[in-house]
Design a protein around this motif. Structure first.
Motif, PDB file in Angstrom:
ATOM      1  N   GLU A  26       0.474  -0.124  -5.318  1.00  0.00           N
ATOM      2  CA  GLU A  26      -0.292   1.018  -5.836  1.00  0.00           C
ATOM      3  C   GLU A  26      -0.949   1.800  -4.706  1.00  0.00           C
ATOM      4  N   ALA A  27      -1.484   1.076  -3.711  1.00  0.00           N
ATOM      5  CA  ALA A  27      -2.140   1.747  -2.592  1.00  0.00           C
ATOM      6  C   ALA A  27      -1.128   2.544  -1.778  1.00  0.00           C
ATOM      7  N   ILE A  28       0.043   1.966  -1.545  1.00  0.00           N
ATOM      8  CA  ILE A  28       1.074   2.667  -0.774  1.00  0.00           C
ATOM      9  C   ILE A  28       1.498   3.936  -1.499  1.00  0.00           C
ATOM     10  N   MET A  29       1.620   3.835  -2.817  1.00  0.00           N
ATOM     11  CA  MET A  29       1.998   5.011  -3.587  1.00  0.00           C
ATOM     12  C   MET A  29       0.910   6.088  -3.506  1.00  0.00           C
ATOM     13  N   GLU A  30      -0.329   5.673  -3.548  1.00  0.00           N
ATOM     14  CA  GLU A  30      -1.440   6.638  -3.480  1.00  0.00           C
ATOM     15  C   GLU A  30      -1.512   7.282  -2.103  1.00  0.00           C
ATOM     16  N   TRP A  31      -1.311   6.479  -1.050  1.00  0.00           N
ATOM     17  CA  TRP A  31      -1.353   7.028   0.302  1.00  0.00           C
ATOM     18  C   TRP A  31      -0.213   8.006   0.545  1.00  0.00           C
ATOM     19  N   ASP A  32       0.957   7.705   0.036  1.00  0.00           N
ATOM     20  CA  ASP A  32       2.160   8.520   0.191  1.00  0.00           C
ATOM     21  C   ASP A  32       2.310   9.042   1.627  1.00  0.00           C
ATOM     22  N   PRO A  33       2.465   8.131   2.602  1.00  0.00           N
ATOM     23  CA  PRO A  33       2.550   8.559   4.006  1.00  0.00           C
ATOM     24  C   PRO A  33       3.761   9.439   4.273  1.00  0.00           C
ATOM     25  N   GLY A  34       3.612  10.333   5.243  1.00  0.00           N
ATOM     26  CA  GLY A  34       4.688  11.268   5.566  1.00  0.00           C
ATOM     27  C   GLY A  34       5.829  10.626   6.335  1.00  0.00           C
ATOM     28  N   ILE A  35       5.532   9.549   7.080  1.00  0.00           N
ATOM     29  CA  ILE A  35       6.558   8.855   7.862  1.00  0.00           C
ATOM     30  C   ILE A  35       6.397   7.352   7.637  1.00  0.00           C
ATOM     31  N   LEU A  36       7.522   6.677   7.401  1.00  0.00           N
ATOM     32  CA  LEU A  36       7.510   5.224   7.223  1.00  0.00           C
ATOM     33  C   LEU A  36       8.267   4.559   8.366  1.00  0.00           C
ATOM     34  N   PHE A  37       7.702   3.471   8.856  1.00  0.00           N
ATOM     35  CA  PHE A  37       8.394   2.618   9.826  1.00  0.00           C
ATOM     36  C   PHE A  37       8.598   1.252   9.183  1.00  0.00           C
ATOM     37  N   GLN A  83      11.020   4.921  -4.486  1.00  0.00           N
ATOM     38  CA  GLN A  83      11.925   6.061  -4.409  1.00  0.00           C
ATOM     39  C   GLN A  83      11.191   7.393  -4.553  1.00  0.00           C
ATOM     40  N   THR A  84       9.971   7.362  -5.080  1.00  0.00           N
ATOM     41  CA  THR A  84       9.207   8.608  -5.261  1.00  0.00           C
ATOM     42  C   THR A  84       8.382   8.972  -4.035  1.00  0.00           C
ATOM     43  N   LEU A  85       8.302   8.080  -3.044  1.00  0.00           N
ATOM     44  CA  LEU A  85       7.526   8.381  -1.845  1.00  0.00           C
ATOM     45  C   LEU A  85       8.128   9.568  -1.095  1.00  0.00           C
ATOM     46  N   THR A  86       7.259  10.408  -0.559  1.00  0.00           N
ATOM     47  CA  THR A  86       7.720  11.590   0.159  1.00  0.00           C
ATOM     48  C   THR A  86       8.628  11.230   1.322  1.00  0.00           C
ATOM     49  N   ALA A  87       8.237  10.222   2.108  1.00  0.00           N
ATOM     50  CA  ALA A  87       9.029   9.836   3.275  1.00  0.00           C
ATOM     51  C   ALA A  87      10.409   9.345   2.874  1.00  0.00           C
ATOM     52  N   VAL A  88      10.500   8.637   1.738  1.00  0.00           N
ATOM     53  CA  VAL A  88      11.789   8.141   1.265  1.00  0.00           C
ATOM     54  C   VAL A  88      12.657   9.310   0.820  1.00  0.00           C
ATOM     55  N   LYS A  89      12.091  10.211   0.063  1.00  0.00           N
ATOM     56  CA  LYS A  89      12.857  11.355  -0.437  1.00  0.00           C
ATOM     57  C   LYS A  89      13.338  12.254   0.701  1.00  0.00           C
ATOM     58  N   GLU A  90      12.547  12.360   1.761  1.00  0.00           N
ATOM     59  CA  GLU A  90      12.904  13.242   2.871  1.00  0.00           C
ATOM     60  C   GLU A  90      13.631  12.514   4.000  1.00  0.00           C
ATOM     61  N   GLY A  91      13.874  11.221   3.827  1.00  0.00           N
ATOM     62  CA  GLY A  91      14.613  10.465   4.835  1.00  0.00           C
ATOM     63  C   GLY A  91      13.841  10.184   6.105  1.00  0.00           C
ATOM     64  N   GLU A  92      12.506  10.158   6.007  1.00  0.00           N
ATOM     65  CA  GLU A  92      11.668   9.898   7.183  1.00  0.00           C
ATOM     66  C   GLU A  92      11.309   8.410   7.254  1.00  0.00           C
ATOM     67  N   VAL A  93      12.332   7.571   7.370  1.00  0.00           N
ATOM     68  CA  VAL A  93      12.156   6.121   7.423  1.00  0.00           C
ATOM     69  C   VAL A  93      12.866   5.614   8.681  1.00  0.00           C
ATOM     70  N   TYR A  94      12.127   4.884   9.533  1.00  0.00           N
ATOM     71  CA  TYR A  94      12.643   4.510  10.841  1.00  0.00           C
ATOM     72  C   TYR A  94      12.474   3.010  11.101  1.00  0.00           C
ATOM     73  N   GLY A  95      13.498   2.432  11.710  1.00  0.00           N
ATOM     74  CA  GLY A  95      13.418   1.036  12.112  1.00  0.00           C
ATOM     75  C   GLY A  95      12.692   0.902  13.443  1.00  0.00           C
ATOM     76  N   ILE A  96      11.862  -0.132  13.557  1.00  0.00           N
ATOM     77  CA  ILE A  96      11.109  -0.348  14.786  1.00  0.00           C
ATOM     78  C   ILE A  96      11.161  -1.832  15.144  1.00  0.00           C
TER      79      ILE A  96
END
Length: 389
Positions: free
Chosen positions: A271-282, A305-318
Motif C-alpha cells: 500500500e505504501a509503495i502504491m501511495e508513493w508511486d516513485p518515478g523510477i524503480l530499481f 502494474q499501475t505504478l507510473t515507473a512500471v507503465k513507463e518502463g522506468e525499471v532498472y536492475g542494480i
C-alpha cells in the motif's frame, strides 16, 4: 682425593654454568625497546624467534598482543576476509569458512578476484561459526573476527585455540562508516599495511565526495522520486524489501520515497509503495535467487502494474552489495549507476562499465579487472533497464 685448589675451580665453573643457563649472563633484551609508533616491541616466547609482537586495541576495546605482519591468518565472520583482500594481504590466509569454498558463485567481488580461496582448507561454517579444532589445525598466528557478539566470546575462542583473536566492527559506508574505517586501520596495523588502509579510506572518501558534489545543488522539487526493491538481507527477498538509508541514493542526494522508514533494512507495505508511486524503480538483482522474484511481482501483480515507473518502463536492475555483508566497492558502483539514471546530465561523463572496473581494480589491484564481467554473469546481465514483458 681432589686437591682443594681444583675443588674451588670446579665449584666456580658449576656456578657460572648455572647462571648462564638461568639467563643471568647476556646483553640487554630488545623487548624493552619501543618502536616509532609507541608500541612496545616484544620478542616471541622462543628465544630464537625474531617475531615482533605489538599491542593493539581491537574493535571491542580489547587489548590484544599479536605478531606484527603475521605470516598466517584466518578470517571468520562476514566481511573479515574481504577487508584482508582490500589490504592486499590475502596471501597470509591459511584457512577459510565454507562459504568461500562454493564454486563459481560469481557474487562476491573479493572471491571472484581471488578464486584460489576456493581451494583452501576449511575452518568451519560461515558467519563466524568456525570449528576451534579446524582453526588450530590451520596453524594461524592471528584470527580476525567480525560480528563478534561480546568481548567474552572473543576471549573464549582465543582461550580454546591458544591464538590471539582480533575482533572487528565491520561497519558500512553509511551511518557506520567510522566502524568500517577503524576496522581497516586495525587490520592494517596488524598486517603492516597501514599505508594501504589509508589509501582505501581516501579512495572511498574521494568517491563519495565526488558523488555528492554532482547533485548537491539540485532543489528537492526538481528531484525524481526513486525506490529500490528486492534488497538482499541475510538472503534474497521480494520487491517489498528495501533500505530507507540506501547508500547509493544517499550519495547522489536522490529522493528515496522509503527514507522515512528508519535507518536499517525495512519491508515496505504494498500500500505504501502504491501511495508513493516513485518515478523510477530499481531492482536489486539478488532477487533472482528467490521465487517469485521482485521482477516477477512487477510483471504479474495487477497493483504494481499501475505504478507510473512500471507503465513507463522506468525499471532498472542494480547490482546487490549485501552478499556476506556489504561489498563496499559495489556500493560505489551502484551510486554511480543510479546517478546516470536519475541525473543523466550530472553523470554524463560516466561510463558505468569503465567506472565499475576502475573501482574493483583499485580494491583488488590486477585481480579486479574481470570482476564486473563475472558479476554480470552471476546476476543475469548486471546494470541496465529491465524488461517487464
Amino acid at each position: 682425593m681432589i686437591h682443594k685448589k681444583y675443588l674451588c675451580v670446579l665449584l666456580v665453573l658449576v656456578l657460572v654454568a648455572a647462571c648462564v643457563s638461568a639467563g643471568c649472563v647476556g646483553s640487554s633484551s630488545e623487548s624493552d625497546a619501543g618502536d616509532e609508533s609507541g608500541h612496545k616491541a616484544v620478542k616471541g616466547s622462543d628465544a630464537s624467534s625474531d617475531t615482533e609482537m605489538i599491542t593493539i586495541t581491537d574493535g571491542l576495546g580489547r587489548t590484544v598482543i599479536v605478531p606484527k605482519n603475521p605470516e598466517k591468518v584466518v578470517c571468520q565472520g562476514a566481511g573479515a576476509l574481504r577487508y584482508l583482500c582490500y589490504l592486499g594481504a590475502q596471501d597470509a590466509v591459511v584457512g577459510v569458512e565454507d562459504i568461500e569454498l562454493r564454486k563459481d558463485e560469481n557474487r562476491r567481488p573479493y572471491a571472484i578476484a581471488n578464486p584460489w580461496l576456493q581451494e583452501m582448507p576449511l575452518i568451519g561454517e560461515f558467519r563466524g561459526n568456525t570449528d576451534p579444532e579446524k582453526v588450530v589445525a590451520a596453524e594461524p598466528d592471528v584470527i580476525f573476527w567480525t560480528y563478534v557478539l561480546s568481548p567474552a566470546d572473543a576471549d573464549e575462542f582465543s582461550a580454546k585455540t591458544g591464538i590471539p583473536v582480533v575482533a572487528l566492527n565491520y561497519g558500512n559506508l553509511g551511518v557506520y562508516r567510522d566502524d568500517m574505517y577503524s576496522s581497516l586501520r586495525i587490520m592494517g596495523e596488524v598486517m603492516d599495511r597501514e599505508e594501504r588502509a589509508e589509501e582505501i579510506i581516501d579512495f572511498f572518501d574521494v568517491a563519495i565526495a565526488d558523488l555528492e558534489s554532482r547533485t548537491a545543488d539540485i532543489p528537492d522539487e526538481e528531484k525524481m522520486s526513486v525506490f529500490v526493491g528486492g534488497i538482499a538481507y541475510a538472503g534474497p527477498h521480494g520487491f517489498q524489501s528495501t533500505e530507507p538509508t540506501y547508500p547509493p541514493f544517499m550519495f547522489i542526494n536522490a529522493k528515496n520515497v522509503a527514507g522515512e522508514m528508519g535507518t536499517d533494512h525495512a519491508d515496505a507495505s504494498k500500500e505504501a509503495i502504491m501511495e508513493w508511486d516513485p518515478g523510477i524503480l530499481f531492482v536489486d538483482l539478488s532477487t533472482y535467487q528467490t521465487t517469485p522474484s521482485a521482477l516477477d511481482e512487477l510483471k504479474e501483480d495487477p497493483a504494481y502494474q499501475t505504478l507510473t515507473a512500471v507503465k513507463e518502463g522506468e525499471v532498472y536492475g542494480i547490482l546487490p552489495y549485501n552478499w556476506y555483508s556489504s561489498n563496499h566497492g559495489s556500493v560505489l558502483a551502484d551510486a554511480y549507476y543510479a546517478g546516470t539514471i536519475v541525473y543523466p546530465d550530472q553523470f554524463a561523463d560516466i561510463d558505468i562499465g569503465a567506472k565499475t572496473d576502475e573501482i574493483y581494480t583499485f580494491l583488488f589491484e590486477e585481480n579486479g579487472e574481470d570482476v564486473y564481467d563475472m558479476m554480470e554473469i552471476g546476476f543475469k546481465g548486471g546494470y541496465g533497464k529491465l524488461s517487464l514483458e
